[in-house]
Motif scaffolding. Structure first.
Motif, PDB file in Angstrom:
ATOM      1  N   UNK A   1       0.818  -1.230   0.000  1.00  8.92           N
ATOM      2  CA  UNK A   1       0.000   0.000   0.000  1.00  8.92           C
ATOM      3  C   UNK A   1       0.843   1.267   0.000  1.00  8.92           C
ATOM      4  N   UNK A   2       1.921   1.280   0.778  1.00  8.60           N
ATOM      5  CA  UNK A   2       2.793   2.459   0.789  1.00  8.60           C
ATOM      6  C   UNK A   2       3.397   2.691  -0.583  1.00  8.60           C
ATOM      7  N   UNK A   3       3.809   1.614  -1.246  1.00  7.85           N
ATOM      8  CA  UNK A   3       4.374   1.723  -2.582  1.00  7.85           C
ATOM      9  C   UNK A   3       3.338   2.252  -3.574  1.00  7.85           C
ATOM     10  N   UNK A   4       2.103   1.768  -3.479  1.00  7.80           N
ATOM     11  CA  UNK A   4       1.028   2.254  -4.347  1.00  7.80           C
ATOM     12  C   UNK A   4       0.824   3.758  -4.167  1.00  7.80           C
ATOM     13  N   UNK A   5       0.716   4.190  -2.919  1.00  7.15           N
ATOM     14  CA  UNK A   5       0.456   5.606  -2.641  1.00  7.15           C
ATOM     15  C   UNK A   5       1.619   6.465  -3.124  1.00  7.15           C
ATOM     16  N   UNK A   6       2.829   6.034  -2.852  1.00  9.48           N
ATOM     17  CA  UNK A   6       4.004   6.823  -3.232  1.00  9.48           C
ATOM     18  C   UNK A   6       4.134   6.937  -4.746  1.00  9.48           C
ATOM     19  N   UNK A   7       4.015   5.828  -5.457  1.00  7.09           N
ATOM     20  CA  UNK A   7       4.115   5.869  -6.920  1.00  7.09           C
ATOM     21  C   UNK A   7       2.936   6.631  -7.512  1.00  7.09           C
ATOM     22  N   UNK A   8       1.745   6.465  -6.929  1.00  6.31           N
ATOM     23  CA  UNK A   8       0.582   7.195  -7.425  1.00  6.31           C
ATOM     24  C   UNK A   8       0.748   8.692  -7.313  1.00  6.31           C
ATOM     25  N   UNK A   9       1.343   9.153  -6.211  1.00 11.57           N
ATOM     26  CA  UNK A   9       1.599  10.579  -6.048  1.00 11.57           C
ATOM     27  C   UNK A   9       2.695  11.069  -6.986  1.00 11.57           C
ATOM     28  N   UNK A  10       3.750  10.281  -7.139  1.00 12.48           N
ATOM     29  CA  UNK A  10       4.871  10.698  -7.974  1.00 12.48           C
ATOM     30  C   UNK A  10       4.488  10.770  -9.447  1.00 12.48           C
TER      31      UNK A  10
ATOM     32  N   UNK B   1      -7.011   2.496  -0.184  1.00 18.54           N
ATOM     33  CA  UNK B   1      -7.915   1.421   0.231  1.00 18.54           C
ATOM     34  C   UNK B   1      -7.125   0.213   0.737  1.00 18.54           C
ATOM     35  N   UNK B   2      -6.018  -0.090   0.061  1.00 17.49           N
ATOM     36  CA  UNK B   2      -5.183  -1.207   0.501  1.00 17.49           C
ATOM     37  C   UNK B   2      -4.581  -0.926   1.876  1.00 17.49           C
ATOM     38  N   UNK B   3      -4.187   0.324   2.102  1.00 16.47           N
ATOM     39  CA  UNK B   3      -3.635   0.679   3.411  1.00 16.47           C
ATOM     40  C   UNK B   3      -4.687   0.503   4.506  1.00 16.47           C
ATOM     41  N   UNK B   4      -5.931   0.900   4.202  1.00 13.01           N
ATOM     42  CA  UNK B   4      -7.007   0.715   5.176  1.00 13.01           C
ATOM     43  C   UNK B   4      -7.221  -0.770   5.473  1.00 13.01           C
TER      44      UNK B   4
END
Length: 380
Positions: free
Chosen positions: A265-274, A286-289
């Motif tokens: 989830x952290x990787x998803x959020x970070x790449x999504x923002x970048x 959602x995955x982090x939740x």
């Protein structure tokens, strides 16, 4: 494979949709929007959602009556071979009607063409189940893929990638479940196949398959995470092993799945923002939740109601803090709408087409150029 729908019209439809978004954000005037529609025309028949649903059910009923009518002459309730022949004849008739309506009525996912496509694919698959009754499940799936993949490549129907995705994972699960080692490595197989589908779909840049590609990316992101989630792996391992217990036993490689549960989830959020990838960012949240729920499911000292209250408070506090922090853009991220993003010079594209010239590059490229429509007044 040759496409059934006019590719130029599909690309023009995408350009018109993008221009409509710019108009909604006051980046284009009404006159400029009309100019876009004139330069990039499309003549598809695209009814509203309720009319589309009605036409779909009408198509399904018409196909059903057609099969019943033919069965009066070609099927006497005897062998399965005769029923298979009836199905193949219906498949050919449905495909002919589909192609004819697309070419003469300019249908584009209008309900009737969707119904005819599903009826044709269903009629084409029926003989496989009748003739090969005792075949293994993976073989049925491969035959289904041999039918659904060409249909999706030609018609770009949105249900196609969902069916293809399901069939691929059914083949994987059916083959790996036959061996003890395969059962143990099934989560890793799911993650590998999900990653392969994700990166494979991203290589396709054609606007014709834009929505299909988005569906495949979304599904592969979800299954990649679920394949490494500790709770999912532990509980499904107990189900696969036939254990009827209240608490699933510990699994092998548990520390590795702990790591996957929180790193993905952290990787998803970070790449999504970048990369400004909204789908990747939302799936990551959602995955982090769900990862937080996974931890609380096994280790939380709180009750369910206490967990919900605490989660709600933390979400509100985090949302307010991020909105205040990102009110001033930081690291290329802002809480403002995407109206401030860099857009291409659409006016230059329109002028080039009117003068008979073609802009450099392929398709409509975003980013760079000067834009001054709709009161923008700045460099976009």
């Amino acid at each position: 494979m040759k496409k059934a729908y006019n590719e130029t019209w599909v690309e023009n439809l995408h350009i018109q949709a993008q221009a409509a978004e710019w108009k909604a954000k006051n980046l284009l005037s009404e006159e400029q929007l009309e100019a876009v529609k004139e330069v990039f025309p499309e003549k598809f028949y695209r009814p509203g959602i309720f009319v589309k649903i009605g036409l779909f059910f009408f198509g399904v009923i018409a196909c059903t009556f057609f099969v019943g009518f033919l069965s009066l002459f070609l099927y006497d309730g005897g062998s399965e071979v005769r029923f298979s022949m009836l199905s193949l004849i219906c498949c050919v008739c449905f495909l002919f009607s589909l192609e004819f309506l697309i070419k003469t009525r300019n249908l584009f996912h209008s309900g009737v063409d969707n119904a005819l496509l599903y009826a044709a694919v269903g009629a084409g698959i029926v003989p496989v189940f009748l003739v090969f009754e005792n075949a293994p499940l993976w073989m049925y799936c491969l035959v289904g893929l041999a039918i659904v993949i060409p249909a999706t490549l030609r018609y770009a129907d949105l249900l196609g990638p969902v069916v293809i995705f399901g069939l691929l994972f059914t083949v994987l699960a059916d083959l790996m479940m036959k061996f003890p080692l395969g059962k143990a490595l099934l989560p890793f197989g799911v993650m590998i196949l999900s990653a392969a589908i994700y990166f494979g779909s991203r290589k396709n840049k054609a606007l014709y398959y834009r929505e299909c590609k988005q569906i495949l990316e979304l599904l592969s992101l979800v299954t990649f995470y679920l394949g490494g989630n500790y709770l999912v792996v532990r509980e499904l391992n107990a189900v696969i092993s036939g254990l009827n217990v209240s608490i699933a036993p510990q699994i092998a490689f548990a520390p590795l799945f702990y790591m996957f549960t929180f790193i993905i989830p952290v990787l998803y959020v970070w790449v999504g923002l970048k990369t400004a990838n909204r789908v990747l960012f939302i799936v990551g949240l959602l995955a982090f939740a769900f990862s937080a729920y996974t931890y609380l499911h096994y280790f939380s000292p709180l009750t369910g109601s206490q967990e919900m209250v605490l989660a709600g408070v933390l979400m509100i506090v985090a949302s307010v803090a991020l909105m205040k922090y990102l009110h001033t853009p930081r690291h290329g991220i802002s809480d403002e709408q995407d109206r401030k993003r860099r857009y291409a010079n659409l006016e230059a594209i329109i002028a080039a087409h009117q003068l008979g010239a073609t802009p450099d590059g392929q398709g409509l490229e975003f980013g760079g150029g000067e834009f001054g429509g709709g009161g923008a007044g700045e460099v976009y």
